[in-house]
Design a protein around this motif. Sequence first.
Motif, PDB file in Angstrom:
ATOM      1  N   SER A  73      -3.326  32.035  31.870  1.00 51.24           N
ATOM      2  CA  SER A  73      -3.701  31.636  33.359  1.00 51.24           C
ATOM      3  C   SER A  73      -3.785  30.477  33.681  1.00 51.24           C
ATOM      4  O   SER A  73      -3.863  29.241  32.953  1.00 51.24           O
ATOM      5  N   ALA A  74      -3.081  30.470  35.115  1.00 49.59           N
ATOM      6  CA  ALA A  74      -2.796  28.862  35.644  1.00 49.59           C
ATOM      7  C   ALA A  74      -4.105  28.148  35.670  1.00 49.59           C
ATOM      8  O   ALA A  74      -4.063  26.730  35.598  1.00 49.59           O
ATOM      9  N   ALA A  75      -5.443  28.759  35.619  1.00 45.91           N
ATOM     10  CA  ALA A  75      -6.727  27.855  35.649  1.00 45.91           C
ATOM     11  C   ALA A  75      -6.880  27.267  34.256  1.00 45.91           C
ATOM     12  O   ALA A  75      -7.526  26.129  34.177  1.00 45.91           O
ATOM     13  N   THR A  76      -6.118  27.710  33.150  1.00 40.70           N
ATOM     14  CA  THR A  76      -6.641  27.056  31.828  1.00 40.70           C
ATOM     15  C   THR A  76      -5.714  25.819  31.729  1.00 40.70           C
ATOM     16  O   THR A  76      -6.085  25.004  30.864  1.00 40.70           O
ATOM     17  N   ASN A  77      -4.444  25.694  32.573  1.00 41.46           N
ATOM     18  CA  ASN A  77      -3.632  24.470  32.539  1.00 41.46           C
ATOM     19  C   ASN A  77      -3.379  24.259  31.066  1.00 41.46           C
ATOM     20  O   ASN A  77      -3.064  22.926  30.785  1.00 41.46           O
ATOM     21  N   ALA A  78      -3.139  25.314  30.160  1.00 44.51           N
ATOM     22  CA  ALA A  78      -2.845  24.937  28.790  1.00 44.51           C
ATOM     23  C   ALA A  78      -1.377  24.842  28.560  1.00 44.51           C
ATOM     24  O   ALA A  78      -0.351  25.432  29.296  1.00 44.51           O
ATOM     25  N   LYS A  79      -0.800  24.012  27.607  1.00 44.56           N
ATOM     26  CA  LYS A  79       0.358  24.040  27.271  1.00 44.56           C
ATOM     27  C   LYS A  79       0.801  24.065  25.693  1.00 44.56           C
ATOM     28  O   LYS A  79      -0.279  24.073  25.013  1.00 44.56           O
ATOM     29  N   PRO A  80       1.891  24.764  25.495  1.00 45.33           N
ATOM     30  CA  PRO A  80       2.097  25.000  24.002  1.00 45.33           C
ATOM     31  C   PRO A  80       1.932  23.480  23.139  1.00 45.33           C
ATOM     32  O   PRO A  80       2.392  22.611  23.869  1.00 45.33           O
ATOM     33  N   PRO A  81       1.404  23.574  21.830  1.00 50.28           N
ATOM     34  CA  PRO A  81       1.084  22.535  21.159  1.00 50.28           C
ATOM     35  C   PRO A  81       2.388  21.584  21.023  1.00 50.28           C
ATOM     36  O   PRO A  81       3.359  22.365  20.310  1.00 50.28           O
ATOM     37  N   LEU A  82       2.477  20.438  20.696  1.00 44.39           N
ATOM     38  CA  LEU A  82       3.665  19.940  20.395  1.00 44.39           C
ATOM     39  C   LEU A  82       3.623  19.582  18.804  1.00 44.39           C
ATOM     40  O   LEU A  82       2.612  19.553  18.118  1.00 44.39           O
ATOM     41  N   PRO A  83       4.728  19.669  18.328  1.00 47.91           N
ATOM     42  CA  PRO A  83       4.840  19.337  16.668  1.00 47.91           C
ATOM     43  C   PRO A  83       4.309  17.766  16.584  1.00 47.91           C
ATOM     44  O   PRO A  83       4.165  16.937  17.456  1.00 47.91           O
ATOM     45  N   PRO A  84       4.047  17.680  15.226  1.00 46.86           N
ATOM     46  CA  PRO A  84       3.603  16.041  14.882  1.00 46.86           C
ATOM     47  C   PRO A  84       4.843  15.319  15.192  1.00 46.86           C
ATOM     48  O   PRO A  84       5.852  15.455  15.075  1.00 46.86           O
ATOM     49  N   MET A  85       4.291  13.964  15.931  1.00 50.86           N
ATOM     50  CA  MET A  85       5.162  12.744  16.278  1.00 50.86           C
ATOM     51  C   MET A  85       5.199  11.828  15.221  1.00 50.86           C
ATOM     52  O   MET A  85       4.172  11.741  14.651  1.00 50.86           O
ATOM     53  N   PRO A  86       6.183  11.060  15.329  1.00 48.64           N
ATOM     54  CA  PRO A  86       6.049   9.814  14.347  1.00 48.64           C
ATOM     55  C   PRO A  86       5.113   8.930  14.646  1.00 48.64           C
ATOM     56  O   PRO A  86       4.664   8.777  15.678  1.00 48.64           O
ATOM     57  N   GLU A  87       4.316   8.331  13.686  1.00 46.28           N
ATOM     58  CA  GLU A  87       3.197   7.530  13.556  1.00 46.28           C
ATOM     59  C   GLU A  87       3.564   5.969  13.055  1.00 46.28           C
ATOM     60  O   GLU A  87       4.168   6.135  12.015  1.00 46.28           O
ATOM     61  N   GLY A  88       2.960   5.232  13.206  1.00 48.52           N
ATOM     62  CA  GLY A  88       2.994   3.803  12.527  1.00 48.52           C
ATOM     63  C   GLY A  88       1.734   2.940  12.621  1.00 48.52           C
ATOM     64  O   GLY A  88       0.946   3.378  13.417  1.00 48.52           O
ATOM     65  N   LYS A  89       1.762   1.894  12.006  1.00 46.86           N
ATOM     66  CA  LYS A  89       0.771   1.001  11.953  1.00 46.86           C
ATOM     67  C   LYS A  89       1.277  -0.306  11.207  1.00 46.86           C
ATOM     68  O   LYS A  89       2.245  -0.318  10.486  1.00 46.86           O
ATOM     69  N   ARG A  90       0.534  -1.475  11.616  1.00 43.56           N
ATOM     70  CA  ARG A  90       0.911  -2.881  10.941  1.00 43.56           C
ATOM     71  C   ARG A  90       0.160  -2.899   9.754  1.00 43.56           C
ATOM     72  O   ARG A  90      -1.155  -2.563   9.727  1.00 43.56           O
ATOM     73  N   LEU A  91       0.826  -3.290   8.743  1.00 43.40           N
ATOM     74  CA  LEU A  91       0.257  -3.542   7.516  1.00 43.40           C
ATOM     75  C   LEU A  91       0.284  -5.000   7.095  1.00 43.40           C
ATOM     76  O   LEU A  91       0.974  -5.760   7.756  1.00 43.40           O
TER      77      LEU A  91
END
Length: 333
Positions: free
Chosen positions: A104-122
Motif C-alpha cells: 500500500s502506498a500509505a505504508t511507504n515501505a521499500k525493500p530492505p537494502l543488503p548490508p553496506m560497508p562499515e568502518g571506524k577509526r582505531l
Amino acid sequence: MTRAVFSSALAALSLVAISPAVRAQEQAQEDPKEYLESAFELLESYHINRNEADWAALRDAARALTAQAHSPADTHAALRAVIVALDEKHSYLVPPRKPRKTISAATNAKPPLPPMPEGKRLEGEIGYVAIPSLTTVQGREQVGVQYRDTLQSLLKDLDKNASCGWIIDLRKNFGGNMWPMLNGLDPLLGDGPFGYFVGLEEKSAWVRTFQGISASTANAKSEPSPSFKLQNSSRPIAVLIGEQTTSSGEMVAIALIGLTNSKSFGKPSANFTTAVRPFPLSDGAVLGITSSQVAFASGELVKGAIEPDVLVEDEAQEEAAGWLEEQCRTTRA
C-alpha cells in the motif's frame, strides 16, 4: 572428474522428483525441453570441467527424469543434480524470485537494502573497514552502485586518520559481486593488474579502465589513475579472512594479498576460489557456472583455500593492528 563421482551423481539424479507446478503460471513459459537444452548448452560451453564431462550420459539422464515436466521449474532439481555431477562446488541454480506482494502506498515501505560497508577509526591512526557480501542479480543490479559509493565515502572519511594503515575485514563476506567491492577500494589496490581469471582457453586480467575496475582479455595493464584519491593509499594493509570469506570475498582478498604492502591474518578461507559467471534463464532463474580458476597478481594460481600469513583463531583484528603499529613505528623511526 572421477568415474566414482560421476556415477554417484547420476545415481542421485535418478532419485530426483519433479516438483508440482502452478499450471496457470506456466502457459507463457518456455517449453521445458527447450529450457533444459538451453541450460545444457550454457554448461557445455562455459563450465570449467566441460572437457571431462560425459554430456551424452548427463543429457540422457536429465531428459528421462524430466519427460513429464510441464514447466521450467520441473527441470530445476535435475539441473542441480547435473551440476553436482560436474564435480565442483561453486556452480549453482537460483530459482526465480517470488513476486513481492503489492504494498500500500500509505505504508511507504521499500525493500530492505543488503548490508553496506562499515568502518571506524582505531587507536594508532588505523582505518578499519568491514566489507560484507553483495548480491546484485535478479533485479538488484543498482544496489551495487550504492555499495560502491558507500565504500568510497567511507574510505574518504577515514583517510585523514589512517596514517598508520588500514584493516580490511572480509571475515563475513560470503560473496556476490566482486566489482563494486574492488571499485570501492580502488586507490588501495595499486597499479594492477590486481588478479586474473584463468580459463581453459583464455586469461583475463582484473584491471582499472576509464569505466572502472573489471576483467579484460585485451589489456593486462591498468592505464588510468584511481577514480578517487586518498592521502594514505600507500600505507600498509592488513587483510582479515576466515572460514566465512567466500567466493567474491576471496577475490577481494586475492587482490589485496597480492600487494607488496599487505599481510593477511585469521583462518583459511572457505575455498570457493574459482570464478562463476551468472546466466539469467528464461523463467527468471539464474544459472551460475564456474568458468575459470583464479590467480594472484603475480600470476600464481590460487589452489584451494587462501591461507593467511598469520594464522589466528580469535584475535585477528588485534594481531593486525599490532602489525600495523609496528610498521608505523619502523617507518617513523
